[in-house]
Design a protein around this motif. Structure first.
Motif, PDB file in Angstrom:
ATOM      1  N   PHE A  99      24.067  45.563  47.940  1.00 29.04           N
ATOM      2  CA  PHE A  99      24.496  44.169  47.933  1.00 29.04           C
ATOM      3  C   PHE A  99      23.667  43.388  46.937  1.00 29.04           C
ATOM      4  O   PHE A  99      22.424  43.478  46.911  1.00 29.04           O
ATOM      5  CB  PHE A  99      24.347  43.558  49.338  1.00 29.04           C
ATOM      6  CG  PHE A  99      25.320  44.131  50.326  1.00 29.04           C
ATOM      7  CD1 PHE A  99      26.632  43.696  50.359  1.00 29.04           C
ATOM      8  CD2 PHE A  99      24.930  45.126  51.220  1.00 29.04           C
ATOM      9  CE1 PHE A  99      27.552  44.221  51.260  1.00 29.04           C
ATOM     10  CE2 PHE A  99      25.829  45.663  52.126  1.00 29.04           C
ATOM     11  CZ  PHE A  99      27.146  45.210  52.160  1.00 29.04           C
ATOM     12  N   ARG A 100      24.345  42.608  46.079  1.00 27.13           N
ATOM     13  CA  ARG A 100      23.710  41.934  44.954  1.00 27.13           C
ATOM     14  C   ARG A 100      24.173  40.489  44.849  1.00 27.13           C
ATOM     15  O   ARG A 100      25.136  40.093  45.494  1.00 27.13           O
ATOM     16  CB  ARG A 100      24.059  42.661  43.646  1.00 27.13           C
ATOM     17  CG  ARG A 100      23.677  44.134  43.635  1.00 27.13           C
ATOM     18  CD  ARG A 100      24.572  44.965  42.735  1.00 27.13           C
ATOM     19  NE  ARG A 100      24.188  46.385  42.781  1.00 27.13           N
ATOM     20  CZ  ARG A 100      23.485  46.988  41.858  1.00 27.13           C
ATOM     21  NH1 ARG A 100      23.110  46.328  40.766  1.00 27.13           N
ATOM     22  NH2 ARG A 100      23.155  48.249  41.967  1.00 27.13           N
ATOM     23  N   THR A 101      23.492  39.735  43.965  1.00 25.07           N
ATOM     24  CA  THR A 101      23.929  38.368  43.657  1.00 25.07           C
ATOM     25  C   THR A 101      24.227  38.280  42.166  1.00 25.07           C
ATOM     26  O   THR A 101      23.335  38.448  41.336  1.00 25.07           O
ATOM     27  CB  THR A 101      22.845  37.343  44.022  1.00 25.07           C
ATOM     28  OG1 THR A 101      22.582  37.416  45.426  1.00 25.07           O
ATOM     29  CG2 THR A 101      23.324  35.929  43.686  1.00 25.07           C
ATOM     30  N   ILE A 102      25.497  38.057  41.864  1.00 24.75           N
ATOM     31  CA  ILE A 102      25.933  37.852  40.488  1.00 24.75           C
ATOM     32  C   ILE A 102      25.818  36.367  40.163  1.00 24.75           C
ATOM     33  O   ILE A 102      26.234  35.513  40.961  1.00 24.75           O
ATOM     34  CB  ILE A 102      27.390  38.312  40.297  1.00 24.75           C
ATOM     35  CG1 ILE A 102      27.506  39.821  40.531  1.00 24.75           C
ATOM     36  CG2 ILE A 102      27.902  37.950  38.912  1.00 24.75           C
ATOM     37  CD1 ILE A 102      26.793  40.675  39.510  1.00 24.75           C
ATOM     38  N   VAL A 103      25.252  36.048  39.020  1.00 22.09           N
ATOM     39  CA  VAL A 103      25.122  34.653  38.595  1.00 22.09           C
ATOM     40  C   VAL A 103      26.450  34.203  37.985  1.00 22.09           C
ATOM     41  O   VAL A 103      26.967  34.834  37.051  1.00 22.09           O
ATOM     42  CB  VAL A 103      23.993  34.500  37.550  1.00 22.09           C
ATOM     43  CG1 VAL A 103      23.903  33.051  37.088  1.00 22.09           C
ATOM     44  CG2 VAL A 103      22.666  34.950  38.159  1.00 22.09           C
ATOM     45  N   ILE A 104      27.001  33.145  38.534  1.00 24.66           N
ATOM     46  CA  ILE A 104      28.292  32.628  38.065  1.00 24.66           C
ATOM     47  C   ILE A 104      28.082  31.649  36.915  1.00 24.66           C
ATOM     48  O   ILE A 104      27.247  30.779  36.995  1.00 24.66           O
ATOM     49  CB  ILE A 104      29.055  31.922  39.213  1.00 24.66           C
ATOM     50  CG1 ILE A 104      29.253  32.917  40.371  1.00 24.66           C
ATOM     51  CG2 ILE A 104      30.390  31.389  38.735  1.00 24.66           C
ATOM     52  CD1 ILE A 104      29.853  32.291  41.603  1.00 24.66           C
TER      53      ILE A 104
END
Length: 202
Positions: free
Chosen positions: A197-202
């Motif tokens: 699980f990751r956080t993509i920068v929008i």
């Protein structure tokens, strides 16, 4: 309402310096882990992974899938993937990971290793699409596998065995200072499913 649902549960830092890798051990019962393993194996839209190395396209035996809040595009190894919409089971697993770690995530890269002959070479998850120093929550289902870290400066190595139904979180400056890999082994004959699980920068 559980006021403490987002507080991290007990874990320990695997790394001696220059980063934080918290291992929580098993966070699912054996029956729960078996349940999720089978659902993920059967229902995820698995595809052979692709990489471009030295101008040549390579197709891996390992299979992958990419899911997220929106159709994020995620690029690594000179290839780009577009995120699929969450399944109900992936949302359950994301919620459980967020509750255990106190972090939030908006996407998930899944890997299916059919047996110990399939692994991952030394690398860091430091693509420009990812939140810098953000947390990566890793769930493991299926065969136990060794997971290794190597310091980019000192070359010190650390290894840990990831159990069926276990949770590991990499965060802070880990990707800046350490490489990690899943070494191949002839001792493992069964599949392993890994969710990151990751956080993509929008």
């Amino acid at each position: 309402m559980d006021l403490f649902a987002t507080e991290p549960t007990e874990s320990y830092n695997v790394l001696p310096q220059d980063g934080m890798v918290n291992y929580y051990g098993t966070v699912f019962s054996k029956s729960q882990a078996n349940h999720y393993y089978q659902i993920l194996f059967d229902s995820i839209e698995w595809r052979n992974d692709e990489a471009v190395m030295f101008g040549k396209r390579i197709i891996t035996k390992r299979k992958v899938a990419w899911y997220g809040d929106i159709p994020f595009e995620y690029s690594y190894s000179n290839t780009t993937k577009k995120a699929l919409p969450w399944t109900s089971e992936l949302l359950e697993l994301k919620k459980r990971t967020e509750e255990k770690t106190g972090e939030t995530y908006n996407s998930c890269l899944l890997n299916l290793y059919h047996d110990g002959s399939e692994g991952m070479a030394w690398h860091s998850d430091a693509e420009k699409d990812l939140k810098k120093n953000g947390a990566i929550g890793s769930l493991s289902f299926g065969a136990e596998r060794k997971f290794a870290f190597k310091h980019k400066g000192t070359k010190e190595t650390i290894s840990i065995v990831l159990a069926h139904g276990s949770l590991l979180v990499m965060k802070g400056t880990t990707q800046t200072n350490w490489l990690h890999r899943l070494p191949p082994t002839k001792m493992v004959l069964k599949p392993r499913i890994n969710l990151t699980f990751r956080t993509i920068v929008i």
